[in-house]
Scaffold this motif. Structure first.
Motif, PDB file in Angstrom:
ATOM      1  N   LYS A 184      41.357   8.965 -30.558  1.00 50.83           N
ATOM      2  CA  LYS A 184      40.380  10.030 -30.333  1.00 50.83           C
ATOM      3  C   LYS A 184      40.735  11.266 -31.152  1.00 50.83           C
ATOM      4  O   LYS A 184      39.853  11.950 -31.690  1.00 50.83           O
ATOM      5  CB  LYS A 184      40.329  10.385 -28.841  1.00 50.83           C
ATOM      6  CG  LYS A 184      39.714   9.294 -27.966  1.00 50.83           C
ATOM      7  CD  LYS A 184      39.771   9.685 -26.488  1.00 50.83           C
ATOM      8  CE  LYS A 184      39.190   8.591 -25.610  1.00 50.83           C
ATOM      9  NZ  LYS A 184      39.283   8.931 -24.167  1.00 50.83           N
TER      10      LYS A 184
ATOM     11  N   HIS B 235      39.726  10.606 -34.754  1.00 50.41           N
ATOM     12  CA  HIS B 235      38.274  10.677 -34.898  1.00 50.41           C
ATOM     13  C   HIS B 235      37.810  12.136 -34.991  1.00 50.41           C
ATOM     14  O   HIS B 235      37.007  12.493 -35.859  1.00 50.41           O
ATOM     15  CB  HIS B 235      37.602   9.990 -33.704  1.00 50.41           C
ATOM     16  CG  HIS B 235      36.125  10.185 -33.633  1.00 50.41           C
ATOM     17  ND1 HIS B 235      35.242   9.558 -34.496  1.00 50.41           N
ATOM     18  CD2 HIS B 235      35.361  10.960 -32.815  1.00 50.41           C
ATOM     19  CE1 HIS B 235      34.012   9.926 -34.212  1.00 50.41           C
ATOM     20  NE2 HIS B 235      34.046  10.776 -33.194  1.00 50.41           N
ATOM     21  N   ASN B 236      38.323  12.968 -34.127  1.00 47.75           N
ATOM     22  CA  ASN B 236      37.902  14.372 -34.125  1.00 47.75           C
ATOM     23  C   ASN B 236      38.459  15.138 -35.312  1.00 47.75           C
ATOM     24  O   ASN B 236      37.794  16.034 -35.838  1.00 47.75           O
ATOM     25  CB  ASN B 236      38.314  15.036 -32.804  1.00 47.75           C
ATOM     26  CG  ASN B 236      37.352  14.739 -31.675  1.00 47.75           C
ATOM     27  OD1 ASN B 236      36.306  15.358 -31.547  1.00 47.75           O
ATOM     28  ND2 ASN B 236      37.686  13.746 -30.874  1.00 47.75           N
ATOM     29  N   TRP B 237      39.667  14.802 -35.759  1.00 47.64           N
ATOM     30  CA  TRP B 237      40.217  15.441 -36.960  1.00 47.64           C
ATOM     31  C   TRP B 237      39.332  15.142 -38.172  1.00 47.64           C
ATOM     32  O   TRP B 237      39.069  16.016 -38.999  1.00 47.64           O
ATOM     33  CB  TRP B 237      41.636  14.938 -37.215  1.00 47.64           C
ATOM     34  CG  TRP B 237      42.227  15.460 -38.484  1.00 47.64           C
ATOM     35  CD1 TRP B 237      42.848  16.660 -38.671  1.00 47.64           C
ATOM     36  CD2 TRP B 237      42.226  14.815 -39.764  1.00 47.64           C
ATOM     37  NE1 TRP B 237      43.238  16.805 -39.991  1.00 47.64           N
ATOM     38  CE2 TRP B 237      42.866  15.690 -40.686  1.00 47.64           C
ATOM     39  CE3 TRP B 237      41.754  13.586 -40.226  1.00 47.64           C
ATOM     40  CZ2 TRP B 237      43.050  15.359 -42.031  1.00 47.64           C
ATOM     41  CZ3 TRP B 237      41.932  13.268 -41.559  1.00 47.64           C
ATOM     42  CH2 TRP B 237      42.571  14.142 -42.450  1.00 47.64           C
TER      43      TRP B 237
ATOM     44  N   ARG C 258      36.088  14.432 -38.214  1.00 50.29           N
ATOM     45  CA  ARG C 258      34.718  14.969 -38.131  1.00 50.29           C
ATOM     46  C   ARG C 258      34.609  16.400 -38.651  1.00 50.29           C
ATOM     47  O   ARG C 258      33.661  16.743 -39.351  1.00 50.29           O
ATOM     48  CB  ARG C 258      34.237  14.944 -36.675  1.00 50.29           C
ATOM     49  CG  ARG C 258      33.839  13.574 -36.167  1.00 50.29           C
ATOM     50  CD  ARG C 258      33.505  13.656 -34.692  1.00 50.29           C
ATOM     51  NE  ARG C 258      32.494  14.674 -34.428  1.00 50.29           N
ATOM     52  CZ  ARG C 258      32.455  15.406 -33.310  1.00 50.29           C
ATOM     53  NH1 ARG C 258      33.374  15.241 -32.382  1.00 50.29           N
ATOM     54  NH2 ARG C 258      31.498  16.297 -33.139  1.00 50.29           N
TER      55      ARG C 258
ATOM     56  N   SER D  73      35.825  20.363 -33.194  1.00 56.38           N
ATOM     57  CA  SER D  73      36.446  19.041 -33.215  1.00 56.38           C
ATOM     58  C   SER D  73      37.920  19.085 -33.621  1.00 56.38           C
ATOM     59  O   SER D  73      38.713  18.268 -33.162  1.00 56.38           O
ATOM     60  CB  SER D  73      35.677  18.082 -34.136  1.00 56.38           C
ATOM     61  OG  SER D  73      35.748  18.491 -35.481  1.00 56.38           O
TER      62      SER D  73
ATOM     63  N   LYS E 192      39.812  19.945 -30.582  1.00 56.88           N
ATOM     64  CA  LYS E 192      39.806  18.756 -29.727  1.00 56.88           C
ATOM     65  C   LYS E 192      40.830  17.746 -30.223  1.00 56.88           C
ATOM     66  O   LYS E 192      41.542  17.123 -29.434  1.00 56.88           O
ATOM     67  CB  LYS E 192      38.414  18.122 -29.702  1.00 56.88           C
ATOM     68  CG  LYS E 192      37.383  18.877 -28.884  1.00 56.88           C
ATOM     69  CD  LYS E 192      36.053  18.126 -28.912  1.00 56.88           C
ATOM     70  CE  LYS E 192      34.983  18.846 -28.105  1.00 56.88           C
ATOM     71  NZ  LYS E 192      33.672  18.135 -28.189  1.00 56.88           N
ATOM     72  N   ALA E 193      40.892  17.576 -31.540  1.00 54.86           N
ATOM     73  CA  ALA E 193      41.859  16.648 -32.122  1.00 54.86           C
ATOM     74  C   ALA E 193      43.278  17.054 -31.718  1.00 54.86           C
ATOM     75  O   ALA E 193      44.082  16.216 -31.287  1.00 54.86           O
ATOM     76  CB  ALA E 193      41.722  16.617 -33.638  1.00 54.86           C
TER      77      ALA E 193
END
Length: 371
Positions: free
Chosen positions: A65, A68-70, A72, A77, A80-81
């Motif tokens: 996860k 994925h956020n890194w 985006r 994000s 979040k990462a």
């Protein structure tokens, strides 16, 4: 596995297991594929079939996860990462890749506008933990190189780290992409382009790699080639924010002003109007002769700076687009004083026309990018 040329089946098998057995399934599938194809895997680094970095399935999911956020880079994000990587490391403190991800997330947060001292502290601490856990892992040395490049402006140290990463795993593409950025900043464009092209050879279907190649191409004024690479990236991922802002910058520098403003408007929206993208948008608006729109963005950035940190390079880019050289240089000097990470890149693109100014050459000397 299916052969592409005649659609014949090479190998297939069904696996019904509990979720907790995911690592065992991965190992077994890898071994069966190798056995079925009768190949030898070489140069794959430490994380080949049969090896992994955590036995905690939930930590692994949190790491994915985070990745994925890194990738985006939209809205919040990146933060979040960082949160996902931190949680993964909390579940398994010995999970080296979680600490690597955390370092990369904070280096990226610093680059995209987090207050430099805070980002530098977090990224450096994560790199130190990763090195203590496994100083022979390619990903660790690449993360160290990224932190040294963007956060510390330790150009020689970053180069050693990227070389160390590539030596440990020649197929780790992020090391090659990030090394190409460093080489460009150090005015070694041919080497930079060669390094980016080597990453593309390894992973031609990656939107990220195609975009990294484009950044090196636009730094050399090769706008048609850059647009082609970015077109390939957008075919694979039409709303990839990283590609959109590079495409907008390419259009602007190539004189395709309407296209530039349109693309960067979209990028600014996707990013949640993050200051980094607003800086590029203002640059493009200024070059397009849309002075009112550019000054409106500068006003927005100034108002936001009262309640949040807004990095000085974003203002420098905006004023550079408007052709207000002295104001652009004023903000570039502030960026140098803060050791602002975005100043480690884009000097040949958004600030390219300032390279002839003595004040800018002095900034580069203070950054030790010029003798």
């Amino acid at each position: 596995l299916i052969r592409v040329d005649d659609s014949s089946h090479l190998w297939s098998e069904r696996y019904d297991r509990q979720k907790e057995d995911v690592f065992a399934i991965q190992d077994e599938i890898s071994e069966r594929i190798v056995e079925a194809l009768r190949i030898r895997l070489i140069g794959r680094g430490k994380a080949g079939p049969g090896s992994r970095h955590t036995d905690d399935v939930e930590a692994y999911h949190l790491y994915l996860k985070g990745q994925h956020n890194w990738y985006r880079r939209e809205g919040d994000s990146l933060q979040k990462a960082a949160n996902f990587f931190e949680e993964a490391a909390r579940r398994d403190p010995a999970y080296t890749l979680a600490h690597v991800g955390l370092a990369n997330a904070y280096s990226s947060l610093g680059f995209y506008g987090m207050e430099p001292a805070a980002a530098r502290k977090q990224a450096g601490a994560a790199v130190d933990r990763a090195l203590a856990l496994d100083d022979d892992l390619a990903e660790v040395h690449a993360a160290k190189g990224l932190m040294q490049n963007w956060m510390l402006w330790d150009w020689d140290g970053a180069e050693r780290s990227f070389r160390a990463s590539i030596a440990r795993n020649p197929e780790y593409i992020l090391a090659r992409c990030w090394y190409s950025f460093l080489l460009d900043s150090r005015d070694r464009p041919e080497e930079a382009l060669s390094m980016a092209e080597s990453a593309l050879t390894l992973d031609p279907l990656s939107p990220y790699v195609n975009t990294c190649l484009a950044l090196n191409l636009i730094a050399q004024g090769m706008y048609s080639e850059a647009t082609e690479a970015l077109g390939r990236a957008l075919e694979m991922e039409p709303d990839f924010l990283y590609t959109l802002w590079v495409l907008g910058g390419t259009h602007s520098l190539a004189g395709r002003h309407d296209e530039a403003v349109s693309v960067l408007d979209k990028a600014a929206t996707l990013s949640g109007r993050a200051p980094y993208y607003l800086g590029w948008q203002a640059f493009a608006c200024g070059r397009a002769g849309r002075r009112e729109q550019a000054t409106g963005i500068i006003k927005e950035l100034s108002e936001r700076a009262r309640t949040e940190y807004v990095a000085p390079p974003f203002f420098a880019w905006a004023y550079a687009g408007l052709g207000e050289t002295e104001k652009a240089l004023d903000w570039a000097e502030k960026a140098c004083e803060e050791k602002s990470p975005p100043m480690a890149m884009h000097q040949g693109t958004l600030l390219g026309h300032l390279r002839s100014q003595e004040r800018f050459r002095e900034i580069r000397r203070r950054m030790t990018l010029e003798p």
